[in-house]
Design an enzyme around this catalytic site. Sequence first.
Site, PDB file in Angstrom:
ATOM      1  CG  HIS A 134      40.104  41.794  41.744  1.00 46.63           C
ATOM      2  ND1 HIS A 134      41.225  42.025  40.961  1.00 46.63           N
ATOM      3  CD2 HIS A 134      40.575  41.582  43.009  1.00 46.63           C
ATOM      4  CE1 HIS A 134      42.305  41.936  41.719  1.00 46.63           C
ATOM      5  NE2 HIS A 134      41.945  41.679  42.962  1.00 46.63           N
ATOM      6  CD  GLU A 135      38.718  40.932  46.250  1.00 43.34           C
ATOM      7  OE1 GLU A 135      39.334  39.939  46.676  1.00 43.34           O
ATOM      8  OE2 GLU A 135      39.265  42.027  46.050  1.00 43.34           O
ATOM      9  CG  HIS A 138      42.153  37.212  44.384  1.00 40.82           C
ATOM     10  ND1 HIS A 138      43.422  37.047  43.867  1.00 40.82           N
ATOM     11  CD2 HIS A 138      41.997  38.546  44.598  1.00 40.82           C
ATOM     12  CE1 HIS A 138      44.014  38.231  43.778  1.00 40.82           C
ATOM     13  NE2 HIS A 138      43.166  39.157  44.204  1.00 40.82           N
ATOM     14  CD  GLU A 206      45.911  41.756  43.980  1.00 40.80           C
ATOM     15  OE1 GLU A 206      44.878  42.246  43.479  1.00 40.80           O
ATOM     16  OE2 GLU A 206      45.885  41.004  44.955  1.00 40.80           O
TER      17      GLU A 206
END
Length: 319
Positions: A134-135, A138, A206
Site C-alpha cells: 500500500h505504501e 503511494h 487511500e
Amino acid sequence: MNHLKTFTLLAALTALFVGIGYLLGGTTGMLIAFVVAGGMNLVSYWNADKIVLKMYRAQPVDEQHPNAVVRAYVADVVQMAQGAGLPRPVIAIIPNDQPNAFATGRNPQNAAVCATTGLLDMLTRDEIRGVMAHELAHVKNRDTLTMTVTATVAGAIAALANFAMFFGGGNDDEERPGGIFGTLALMILAPMAAGLVQMAISRGREYEADRVGAEIAGDPGALASALQKIDASARRIVNPTAERNPASGQLFIINPLAGRGADNLFSTHPATGNRVRALMELGATMGIAPRRPVFAEAAPQPVTTSVPTTPKLKSGPWG
C-alpha cells in the site's frame, strides 16, 4: 495531474496562511505571512520528507539488520518495489508500539517507506507485505509529495491559529481587520479549513493505494486483515508523536489519532470497514477466496531498536 493537485493544494494552504496573517496583523501581517509561506513551500518541497522522518525518529534498516523480522521486511519491500518498477526506497522502522506505516518523499527516486516496530511485532508477514505494498502504491501514484507537503504546511497553519488563540487578545484588537470577532473566527475556522483541504485530497487517494497495493502484493485479503488489526490497535495504543503533530496523521495507512474521538471530525482516512469491503470485492475479481487471520502459538522475535519503547503487546505470527 499530481503536480497540479500539489500546486492547487499549496495555493489553498498559502491563501489560508496569508489570510490568517491579515486577520492578525493587517497588511503588514499579510505580507509577513506571504513571505513566510513562500519560504515554507520551498522548504516543504525539498525537505518535508526529512523533517517527517526526523520527527518520528525513523531509523533506516537494510538486509544486514540483526533482527530476522526486519531482514524479511526489508527483503519483501525490495522485492515488491522491483516488481512494481520502482527504485529502491529508503526503508526505515519507527520505534513506536502503535502498528502503523507511512511513505514520504517528493518522488519515487527520493522516497522512503516506514513501518513502526508495533506493526512488525503484531502482524503476520503476509499482512506486513500488504501494508508496505500500500505504501509503495503511494510512491508509484506519486501521492507522497502531496501528503508530505500537506502535513507540513497544515501543521504550520494550526500552529499560527494556536498563536492567535494565546496571543491574539489585547488592547489593539479593535484595530485589527475583523477586530476580536475576526480573531475568534480565525482561531476556529483556520484549523477546520486546513482539515477540509486535507480531507478532500485524502480519501480517494487511500482507496486507490489499497487497490494498487493489493495488486502489487497479490493478496487483497492480507491487506484487509492488516487494516482491521491496525485500526483496532490504533484506538487503544497512543502514538505520542502523532498526537503532538496531528497534521502528520494523514501520512499513515490508518489514522494514528483514532483513539481520540474529536480527531475524527476531519479524518483524512475512509472508514476501515469500507476499505475492507472494497478489498474483498477486488479479491473476488482476482479469484482469491476471503480469508481470516490465522494465529499460531509461536511468536516472532520482537523488533527492538536503539531507542527505548514501551512494553510490547503479545506478538502475532509470521507466515
